[in-house]
Design a protein around this motif. Sequence first.
Motif, mmCIF file in Angstrom:
data_model
loop_
_atom_site.group_PDB
_atom_site.id
_atom_site.type_symbol
_atom_site.label_atom_id
_atom_site.label_comp_id
_atom_site.label_asym_id
_atom_site.label_seq_id
_atom_site.Cartn_x
_atom_site.Cartn_y
_atom_site.Cartn_z
ATOM 1 N N ILE A 108 -9.985 -1.552 11.468
ATOM 2 C CA ILE A 108 -10.382 -2.668 11.370
ATOM 3 C C ILE A 108 -11.516 -2.379 10.518
ATOM 4 O O ILE A 108 -12.415 -2.392 9.202
ATOM 5 C CB ILE A 108 -11.404 -2.752 12.243
ATOM 6 N N SER A 109 -12.028 -1.059 10.261
ATOM 7 C CA SER A 109 -13.154 -0.313 9.443
ATOM 8 C C SER A 109 -11.834 -0.155 8.141
ATOM 9 O O SER A 109 -13.428 -0.470 7.002
ATOM 10 C CB SER A 109 -13.253 1.063 9.689
ATOM 11 N N ARG A 110 -11.224 -0.085 7.668
ATOM 12 C CA ARG A 110 -11.004 -0.035 6.435
ATOM 13 C C ARG A 110 -9.992 -1.395 5.888
ATOM 14 O O ARG A 110 -11.237 -2.033 4.946
ATOM 15 C CB ARG A 110 -9.278 0.738 6.636
ATOM 16 N N VAL A 111 -10.139 -2.543 6.928
ATOM 17 C CA VAL A 111 -10.682 -3.407 6.464
ATOM 18 C C VAL A 111 -11.276 -3.711 5.462
ATOM 19 O O VAL A 111 -11.304 -4.930 4.916
ATOM 20 C CB VAL A 111 -9.675 -4.440 7.128
ATOM 21 N N LEU A 112 -12.579 -3.603 6.394
ATOM 22 C CA LEU A 112 -13.901 -4.223 6.315
ATOM 23 C C LEU A 112 -14.391 -3.606 5.109
ATOM 24 O O LEU A 112 -15.836 -3.247 5.001
ATOM 25 C CB LEU A 112 -14.756 -4.153 7.336
ATOM 26 N N SER A 113 -13.364 -2.358 4.520
ATOM 27 C CA SER A 113 -13.947 -1.583 3.061
ATOM 28 C C SER A 113 -15.326 -0.530 3.730
ATOM 29 O O SER A 113 -15.906 0.142 3.055
ATOM 30 C CB SER A 113 -14.458 -2.493 1.882
ATOM 31 N N PHE A 114 -15.564 0.179 5.156
ATOM 32 C CA PHE A 114 -16.402 1.294 5.497
ATOM 33 C C PHE A 114 -15.655 2.830 5.463
ATOM 34 O O PHE A 114 -14.532 2.678 4.921
ATOM 35 C CB PHE A 114 -16.474 0.593 7.370
ATOM 36 N N GLU A 115 -16.831 3.394 5.520
ATOM 37 C CA GLU A 115 -16.035 4.554 4.833
ATOM 38 C C GLU A 115 -16.373 5.435 6.128
ATOM 39 O O GLU A 115 -17.404 4.990 6.471
ATOM 40 C CB GLU A 115 -17.074 5.274 4.001
ATOM 41 N N GLU A 116 -15.813 6.221 6.626
ATOM 42 C CA GLU A 116 -15.989 7.348 7.955
ATOM 43 C C GLU A 116 -16.804 8.392 7.098
ATOM 44 O O GLU A 116 -16.413 8.451 6.227
ATOM 45 C CB GLU A 116 -13.836 7.666 8.245
ATOM 46 N N VAL A 117 -18.011 8.187 8.010
ATOM 47 C CA VAL A 117 -18.628 10.279 8.103
ATOM 48 C C VAL A 117 -18.388 11.045 9.332
ATOM 49 O O VAL A 117 -17.157 10.462 10.302
ATOM 50 C CB VAL A 117 -20.151 9.983 7.838
ATOM 51 N N ASP A 118 -19.029 12.138 9.581
ATOM 52 C CA ASP A 118 -19.238 11.663 10.690
ATOM 53 C C ASP A 118 -20.210 13.254 10.439
ATOM 54 O O ASP A 118 -20.622 13.912 9.633
ATOM 55 C CB ASP A 118 -17.730 13.043 11.291
ATOM 56 N N PHE A 119 -20.948 13.921 12.106
ATOM 57 C CA PHE A 119 -22.157 14.548 12.035
ATOM 58 C C PHE A 119 -22.071 15.232 13.065
ATOM 59 O O PHE A 119 -21.031 15.623 13.925
ATOM 60 C CB PHE A 119 -23.356 13.438 12.442
ATOM 61 N N PRO A 120 -22.719 16.413 13.077
ATOM 62 C CA PRO A 120 -22.451 17.106 14.340
ATOM 63 C C PRO A 120 -23.087 16.794 15.288
ATOM 64 O O PRO A 120 -23.351 16.180 16.183
ATOM 65 C CB PRO A 120 -23.742 18.497 14.006
ATOM 66 N N VAL A 121 -21.927 17.746 16.756
ATOM 67 C CA VAL A 121 -22.219 16.672 18.149
ATOM 68 C C VAL A 121 -23.560 17.240 18.578
ATOM 69 O O VAL A 121 -23.756 16.818 19.406
ATOM 70 C CB VAL A 121 -21.282 16.664 19.010
ATOM 71 N N LEU A 122 -23.867 18.727 18.158
ATOM 72 C CA LEU A 122 -25.132 19.401 18.826
ATOM 73 C C LEU A 122 -26.095 18.824 17.308
ATOM 74 O O LEU A 122 -25.864 18.924 16.371
ATOM 75 C CB LEU A 122 -24.913 20.105 18.568
ATOM 76 N N GLU A 123 -27.667 18.147 18.027
ATOM 77 C CA GLU A 123 -28.350 17.899 16.961
ATOM 78 C C GLU A 123 -30.153 18.290 17.578
ATOM 79 O O GLU A 123 -30.209 18.352 18.477
ATOM 80 C CB GLU A 123 -28.206 16.171 16.684
ATOM 81 N N SER A 124 -30.603 18.163 16.848
ATOM 82 C CA SER A 124 -32.061 18.865 16.908
ATOM 83 C C SER A 124 -31.834 17.549 18.017
ATOM 84 O O SER A 124 -32.232 16.317 17.800
ATOM 85 C CB SER A 124 -32.689 18.525 15.615
ATOM 86 N N GLU A 125 -33.233 18.315 18.995
ATOM 87 C CA GLU A 125 -34.569 17.326 20.279
ATOM 88 C C GLU A 125 -34.682 16.147 19.121
ATOM 89 O O GLU A 125 -34.648 15.143 19.542
ATOM 90 C CB GLU A 125 -34.656 17.813 20.706
ATOM 91 N N ALA A 126 -35.220 16.525 18.311
ATOM 92 C CA ALA A 126 -37.014 15.712 17.629
ATOM 93 C C ALA A 126 -36.224 15.040 16.818
ATOM 94 O O ALA A 126 -36.775 13.437 16.753
ATOM 95 C CB ALA A 126 -37.187 16.732 16.134
ATOM 96 N N LEU A 127 -34.745 14.670 17.025
ATOM 97 C CA LEU A 127 -34.289 12.938 16.393
ATOM 98 C C LEU A 127 -33.748 12.617 17.879
ATOM 99 O O LEU A 127 -34.000 10.954 16.963
ATOM 100 C CB LEU A 127 -32.295 13.491 15.650
ATOM 101 N N PHE A 128 -34.790 12.686 18.960
ATOM 102 C CA PHE A 128 -34.490 11.493 19.514
ATOM 103 C C PHE A 128 -35.403 11.259 20.553
ATOM 104 O O PHE A 128 -35.632 11.130 21.374
ATOM 105 C CB PHE A 128 -32.633 12.072 20.685
ATOM 106 N N ILE A 129 -35.890 12.528 20.121
ATOM 107 C CA ILE A 129 -37.822 11.888 20.458
ATOM 108 C C ILE A 129 -38.430 10.641 20.212
ATOM 109 O O ILE A 129 -38.770 10.526 19.091
ATOM 110 C CB ILE A 129 -38.941 12.887 20.682
#
Lengths: 500, 500
Positions: A108-129
């Motif tokens: 479905i993502s392909r059909v909508l012409s979206f591109e795949e990305v990924d990020f680390p499963v471990l992140e800085s806590e600051a991002l979620f405060i």
Amino acid sequence: MSVASSLHHFLRPRLFHSQNLFAAFPHSPQLFILPCRCRIPRPGASASSTTATTTSNEAQLPVCDDDEATMAASERSPIDVNPPRGTRDFPPEDMRLRNWLFDNFREISRVLSFEEVDFPVLESEALFIRKAGEEITQQLYNFEDKGGRRVVLRPEITPSLARLVIKQGKSVSLPLKWFTIGQCWRYERMTRGRRREHYQWNMDIIGISKIRAEAELIHAIVLLFERLGIKSSDVGIKVSSRKVLERVLQLHSMPEKLFAEVCVIVDKLGKVTREEIEKDLISAGVSTQAVQGIVEVLSLKSLSKIEEFLGSEEEAVADLKKLFSLAEHYGYSQWINFDASVVRGLAYYNGIVFEAFDREGKLRAICGGGRYDRLLSTFGYDDIPACGFGFGDAVILELLKEKDLLPDVLRHVDDIVLPLDEELAGPASKIASSLRKEGRSVDIIEDKRLKWVFKHAEKINAKRLILVGNTEWQRGMVIVKNLASREELQVKIDEVASLS
Amino acid sequence: MSVASSLHHFLRPRLFHSQNLFAAFPHSPQLFILPCRCRIPRPGASASSTTATTTSNEAQLPVCDDDEATMAASERSPIDVNPPRGTRDFPPEDMRLRNWLFDNFREISRVLSFEEVDFPVLESEALFIRKAGEEITQQLYNFEDKGGRRVVLRPEITPSLARLVIKQGKSVSLPLKWFTIGQCWRYERMTRGRRREHYQWNMDIIGISKIRAEAELIHAIVLLFERLGIKSSDVGIKVSSRKVLERVLQLHSMPEKLFAEVCVIVDKLGKVTREEIEKDLISAGVSTQAVQGIVEVLSLKSLSKIEEFLGSEEEAVADLKKLFSLAEHYGYSQWINFDASVVRGLAYYNGIVFEAFDREGKLRAICGGGRYDRLLSTFGYDDIPACGFGFGDAVILELLKEKDLLPDVLRHVDDIVLPLDEELAGPASKIASSLRKEGRSVDIIEDKRLKWVFKHAEKINAKRLILVGNTEWQRGMVIVKNLASREELQVKIDEVASLS
């Protein structure tokens, strides 16, 4: 992905349920824990050792010497063979189902012409405060690393995406249409058998302020449902806009900084009593009159009532009308309906919000999302309009099971190569190698009885059995048995790969 | 997975290097960090707003009102936009390369008829507590969760696999042929720009004590190299057996419990001086004579020398001879050679060990593996013969880059739908929807100049441009431009999907 994590909130009491939904798949074998020091038997290991030197369907196969490798367990007391509390293993049958689901997300993502990305499963806590009182930030799977940094197993993916958008900066041209499929985590002390991880499909559009973005995202969700065999009579998508609440707060002269917190509180409606919501709103600093205004507007059941209440010039109304108009053109009107009570649980939404639900109301929300134009400024950067959704792996599988729409995700193998004699291990390798070079999937089986081989062949849906026997090999031939037709042929070694 | 993590050890000084190898891909844009509060410009946003009402290739497209959504950054000081130290983001171009590599891993696994499995990236620390002094257990990314449990971001996948094998118990029939592709972590205090995570392809065979298992695994590795365009003149696979060392220890009457530790020490040969190795062996309790025996045997450069040294009846010799004989039949003899100095760094190997390396000797090991028949008893259960390898995502990409074998992993989109007027947003949605239902990937572009659209079309390798203009739409038509042939046709709305 964006609003993905609002799932955590909305589905609060049950989202990470311990029931492994992949294991709910009908072909999943029942797993059980072995008592300590038990022995795992290898089929055929206790059979008598005979050496078949000629080829025949009835040949008794030689039994291997695998037994000798079985050693006494050490003195160590047995470890717990379960994965950490709240997490899942994916044995092959569950993995096939997961791959099937993710392949659908990707298609479905392909059909909508979206591109795949990924990020680390471990992140800085600051991002979620965040301080709006969201459950997602209260249940962070966070800890300090050995370098003293506060880190977290991400509870959602949107903040990472926003981080990358900022990092990419001028090297990318907007709009961005990105999707990702990733694992998200939460930690809560009370363990009532809930899961601590799930996978989430996220689609996000960065750089489009028009309602086109929301309309595209909902199109993706609808296309997925259709692809999975789900009907609009099974599932609906509730749509509202947070601008409605924002306007009510403005009408009552409430300060703008209350907005996110009010949304997070109001999102609990239906999960806690109205009295509690009202109490929480008052505690947050909302006036009694504004509380009444909020309660009133949330009970309105149609867009025309909202229009009456707020006036047709209102942005919230115009946005929603635009979305419903586009839905008509896309052809998915029957899937969506206005519902003022939809708010979603993440602090950063500021416009249209939506969530998909089963119409019978048995399950938690299937997915949810919305517009979050103001997230980047909370990270100290200039904002960019953005919109996205998160779609977990749990509820959709529950629903598919309920509707009997889970597929038979079977194992498939092209050929089983079977040397009928230990001496033929080499020739069997040669045949297997030539077949694999043609892209065929080939299993080599040794030291098993023919009965086991046939059972195995059925289980893995093998197409052909290649019997490598001494007599035939001397003449440059092998026996090829087509397992569907039961047809059996002697075939020249060089021609096995081309014959299918 | 299995021996995957021995990579960590073997490749000690550089395995998790900070260089993002995906970013090494030639199509990767140079990423840079924006100064705080920078503004990300949206292409076309500063263009003058004109409204095209008729269709023409030269039409100036209306400019959207995206600008208004740009808000001043908040008072918060800008967050760090980099992922946590030692981890990677995967923007689209890096993700495409990763997917390409993983698809190759999966394809080879399919051809070998292996089944995919997965495990939590978070595991109990107990699974990785070993005392042989391996680097992998000294650099655990471990911590205590809020419930006081010792957990770890897994450094390797083999122990999880072994755990699942035990858990599955009698519900599965041996042998198992499993593969997985997963992220592994390590933590080391000294941060010299090394990476803390990498992805690893693991293939494991559980329940086969014969050398067939090793031969199959090496076949998989060779097939992968061939598929990627790598030649046996570029890469070799060194093979040895730990039974050689085991035998030397026996000959010198050393206790069996020294075996794992001796292997881990000896594996450092070539990275630290011979004197240090000898000192460490003595410290571990190995006699001076045994140390001399070890040093002597490791310097032997051919299997026949080992045979001379240990005698032809020796298991180590028989195993290796069998493997070389099978390799001949598979047709990959030219890829493998005996090398007594190969030991691998994981404690649990007990038989044949192997590693692939670039023949120029510029890079670290590409992958490595071996037999680990005695792992399960260290968990308190009865052993099952097992064998596997780990293949990281880092060195292979370095090698492919070096050999100019990295593919052009471009973005591909079938159609771009372009409404030439804001009023045509609805019709454009309708066209996009019908095309997507046919499985075509469709991007809808609004509010961009035609020049931008053509540039974008080239960048994403779009096949067609569907122009939705007022005049044509009134007549039930759209303009379809084939971007390769530059051919332009007026096509009935219902026929756009079928025309390709």
